[in-house]
Design an enzyme around this catalytic site. Structure first.
Site, PDB file in Angstrom:
ATOM      1  N   ASP A  11       0.841  -1.191   0.000  1.00  0.00           N
ATOM      2  CA  ASP A  11       0.000   0.000   0.000  1.00  0.00           C
ATOM      3  C   ASP A  11       0.879   1.245   0.000  1.00  0.00           C
ATOM      4  OD1 ASP A  11      -2.136   1.693   0.142  1.00  0.00           O
ATOM      5  OD2 ASP A  11      -2.911   0.953   2.045  1.00  0.00           O
ATOM      6  N   ASP A 105      -4.017   2.563  -5.216  1.00  0.00           N
ATOM      7  CA  ASP A 105      -2.737   2.628  -4.492  1.00  0.00           C
ATOM      8  C   ASP A 105      -2.418   1.382  -3.667  1.00  0.00           C
ATOM      9  OD1 ASP A 105      -4.705   2.978  -2.627  1.00  0.00           O
ATOM     10  OD2 ASP A 105      -3.879   4.797  -1.725  1.00  0.00           O
ATOM     11  N   GLU A 106      -3.091   0.261  -3.952  1.00  0.00           N
ATOM     12  CA  GLU A 106      -2.748  -0.945  -3.197  1.00  0.00           C
ATOM     13  C   GLU A 106      -2.855  -2.197  -4.055  1.00  0.00           C
ATOM     14  OE1 GLU A 106      -5.392  -1.958   0.051  1.00  0.00           O
ATOM     15  OE2 GLU A 106      -7.079  -0.976  -0.929  1.00  0.00           O
TER      16      GLU A 106
END
EC number: 2.7.7.7
Length: 385
Positions: A11, A105-106
């Site tokens: 993340d 974003d992960e």
């Protein structure tokens, strides 16, 4: 539960802020807030320095200014954030056997079985180092036996950290944590359980499945399993991420561009609403036209991650203009949204006004109550096809 699974959750740390800091190193260590300063604006992301003052994503801008009056506000650029996201995904895909892009974003990575060749923890460290080295962006990871525990491990070691929780340590890791740390547990459920005295995961694991079902239905069992560190959900390969689409075949072959544009608008709005209901965003849109000659012509475009009607309608109409050949009758038109990721809360507020965002929210509320066809933009009605 398969204790032999090796799942990495990676993340980015305050992703949007990190991209801005990479662009302007003078922002390092500053209380940076991404979002709009207007009274109707909201916070999209905040640096850890700003979070110390209580600022968080989805907070009204007016409140954020009160909590952190010296915050540095940046309107942001979703196009840049999308490009940075693709950079990271590309780096990871080159180095791992199975990866799922869970949001902008992960990522989840399944390394099960690979520990026979090398230590998974060491490889996780090398992956993290590669992302930092090649992008200049900070990233954290959690490594554990399933997606739930690995994500919670990441959340506990952020920012810029790494944490491994092996099977024997799952219960000792989870038990002391607040139930609020369980991924997917909403605010209403948190308040309901807290009022009942269930505030720690350890307390939650002591509740019987029957009682959890009586107060929360099927979600009660799901939540209880999460609390016990049980999660059999697979890592879904990124290249197999589902798309959503729709198409319409005309009663009679047509070249009525006004009606076709009405239809195109209506189709895109339907898909965008579905995206938002599923808390998804897309980064690719495809428009297909089938002519009366039965020839199919398709155009596709990559776009910044979004779920906004206005952005998608504009791009769909641009693509239609590219495929349309004058004086040839059209039999069918189709639209598909792909490269889907979770994260409607990170909706593109940068190229659009807060009024557009508020309009989407208001229209969605009406659709949820009265049905998906209960409201449309004027450009999506009066269809004659």
């Amino acid at each position: 539960m398969n204790a032999d699974r090796q799942i990495i959750h990676m993340d980015q740390d305050a992703f949007f802020v990190s991209v801005e800091v990479r662009k302007d190193p003078r922002l390092v260590g500053k209380p940076v807030i991404i979002g709009s300063l207007s009274d109707r604006g909201v916070v999209t992301s905040a640096s850890y320095e700003a979070r110390k003052f209580g600022v968080h994503s989805a907070m009204p801008a007016k409140l954020a200014r009160m909590l952190c009056p010296h915050g540095i506000w940046i309107r942001g650029n979703m196009d840049e954030y999308s490009k940075a996201s693709h950079e990271i995904t590309a780096i990871l895909k080159e180095r791992v056997p199975l990866i799922e892009k869970a949001s902008i974003d992960e990522h989840y990575i399944d390394m099960t079985g690979m520990d026979k060749h090398f230590g998974t923890l060491q490889y996780s460290k090398e992956l993290r180092a590669a992302v930092i080295r090649e992008t200049g962006l900070p990233i954290s990871f959690g490594l554990s036996v399933n997606k739930t525990v690995s994500k919670m491990a990441t959340n506990e070691c952020k920012p810029n950290g790494e944490l491994s929780v092996e099977q024997p340590g799952v219960k000792p890791f989870l038990d002391p944590l607040s139930i609020k740390k369980i991924p997917g547990l909403g605010e209403k459920t948190f308040l309901k359980l807290s009022d009942m005295g269930i505030k720690r995961i350890h307390h939650l694991t002591q509740v019987s499945p029957e009682y959890m079902t009586s107060i929360l239905g099927k979600n009660g069992i799901w939540l209880l399993q999460k609390a016990k560190g049980i999660d059999e959900s697979p890592v879904i390969p990124y290249q197999e991420q589902k798309s959503i689409g729709t198409q319409s075949t005309f009663k009679n072959d047509s070249i009525d561009l006004e009606s076709i544009n009405y239809l195109l608008t209506s189709m895109v709005m339907e898909l965008a609403f579905e995206l938002r209901q599923k808390h998804r965003q897309c980064a690719c849109i495809t428009v297909t036209v089938r002519y009366s000659t039965r020839e199919d012509v398709t155009r596709q475009a990559s776009i910044p991650y979004t779920a906004l009607d206005s952005v998608l309608i504009k791009k769909a109409k641009e693509l239609f203009k590219q495929v349309y050949q004058k004086r040839i009758l059209i039999r069918l038109i189709g639209v598909r949204l792909s490269n889907l990721v979770t994260g409607y809360e990170q909706i593109d507020l940068y190229s659009e006004s807060e009024e557009q965002y508020s309009l989407c929210q208001a229209m969605d509320k009406i659709r949820r109550r009265f049905g998906p066809d209960s409201i449309k933009l004027a450009s999506g009605i009066n269809l004659n096809l």
